[in-house]
Design a protein around this motif. Structure first.
Motif: not given
Length: 326
Positions: A216-224
């Protein structure tokens, strides 16, 4: 290895027809060839699909479409994956070795067998390999085995990393059927829990061919992506966590968590995401999320430690994702 007939698919429709008739598809072969050498998989016909036009990564609406023949290495290194879906890139790089990542494909990775030591050992009972024979892991060496969603027929854990990240990203699997129809299956619904049919790892039907994965469209935020394992490389996860979390004015605006190493499939529970959303981060909240995850967890002796480990790793990941001090 038993003798088999080898041919190349000229089109997706040809691959669908052949698999409906019992042939096995091969791309990178990183899982299938091992199983054929051990005579766990004994296909009479193997169809090479590497010449199909399924090795592209392209924009799809606001999201991304990853062809099923894109190698793990190419996917992890792609600028849009690294920039907008870093949890996927990190999960892929946490898996196997670079030699295997150079051969393993997106579709093949999704279709790898959920397995354990006993699945490979033909002298031991394994319902996944030989339905109805029993599960030797229940009373045997079960240190790496499931604590969630298992059954009396199988307690193996899904070994992959990529699909865990795809579950956190809420990706879809694009599948073409023998009649030419195309459908999308949410990654979160693609793999199966064992129940009384542990020999079935996913929801594909005879003749289905994976053609792509769509993000899906990028959601941003922090990804770990956090993976705890017995050694730094070439080891399956004891527990892994993919976390996609976004903060807004001191509160958690959105969250998605997925887990590996705990169940027969990548584990996702939307109730956990909902519990986090809209809340201010706190250790009390994170403890409640861990309680929700581990409600009903069952261990089998040697893997008792997994319950406490999962709680600690989850809380550490949430503290990092929300910016709390470690």
């Amino acid at each position: 290895m038993r003798a088999f007939t080898y041919s190349r698919a000229a089109a997706v429709a040809h691959a669908c027809q052949q698999t409906r008739d019992g042939a096995r598809l091969i791309a990178g072969g990183t899982n299938l060839l091992d199983l054929m050498k051990l005579e766990i998989e004994v296909p009479e016909v193997v169809i090479d699909i590497n010449r199909l036009d399924l090795a592209n990564i392209a924009q799809s609406g606001a999201g991304l479409r990853i062809g099923s023949l894109v190698t793990n290495s190419a996917c992890a290194a792609h600028p849009r994956v690294r920039g907008h879906y870093p949890v996927l890139s990190r999960a892929i790089l946490a898996g196997a070795t670079f030699q295997l990542r150079n051969k393993a494909t997106t579709g093949g990775n999704l279709c790898q067998r959920t397995r354990c030591y006993y699945f490979y050992n033909r002298d031991q009972a394994c319902n996944k390999r030989d339905p109805g024979s029993g599960c030797s892991a229940l009373e045997g060496a079960n240190r790496i085995h499931a604590i969630l969603g298992a059954s009396e027929d199988c307690i193996a854990t899904y070994p992959g990393d990529m699909a865990v990240a795809l579950a956190a990203l809420n990706a879809d699997v694009e599948v073409t059927a023998p009649d030419g129809s195309v459908r999308s299956i949410p990654v979160r619904e693609f793999h199966r829990l064992p129940g009384d049919t542990p020999d079935r790892d996913n929801v594909l039907e005879p003749g289905d061919v994976i053609t792509a994965v769509t993000l899906p469209a990028p959601v941003g935020g922090t990804q770990i992506y956090r993976k705890v394992r017995d050694r730094a490389s070439y080891a399956f996860a004891l527990v892994s966590i993919a976390c996609v979390l976004k903060m807004d004015e001191g509160r958690i605006a959105s969250a998605a968590l997925a887990f590996g190493g705990l169940a027969h499939k990548p584990w996702h529970d939307s109730d956990m995401d909902e519990l986090l959303t809209g809340k201010a981060p706190s250790d009390t909240l994170f403890e409640a999320v861990a309680d929700l995850l581990l409600d009903g967890a069952c261990s089998y002796g040697q893997n008792d430690f997994k319950i406490g480990m999962t709680r600690r790793v989850l809380k550490a990941v949430l503290r990092e994702a929300t910016g709390m001090q470690a």
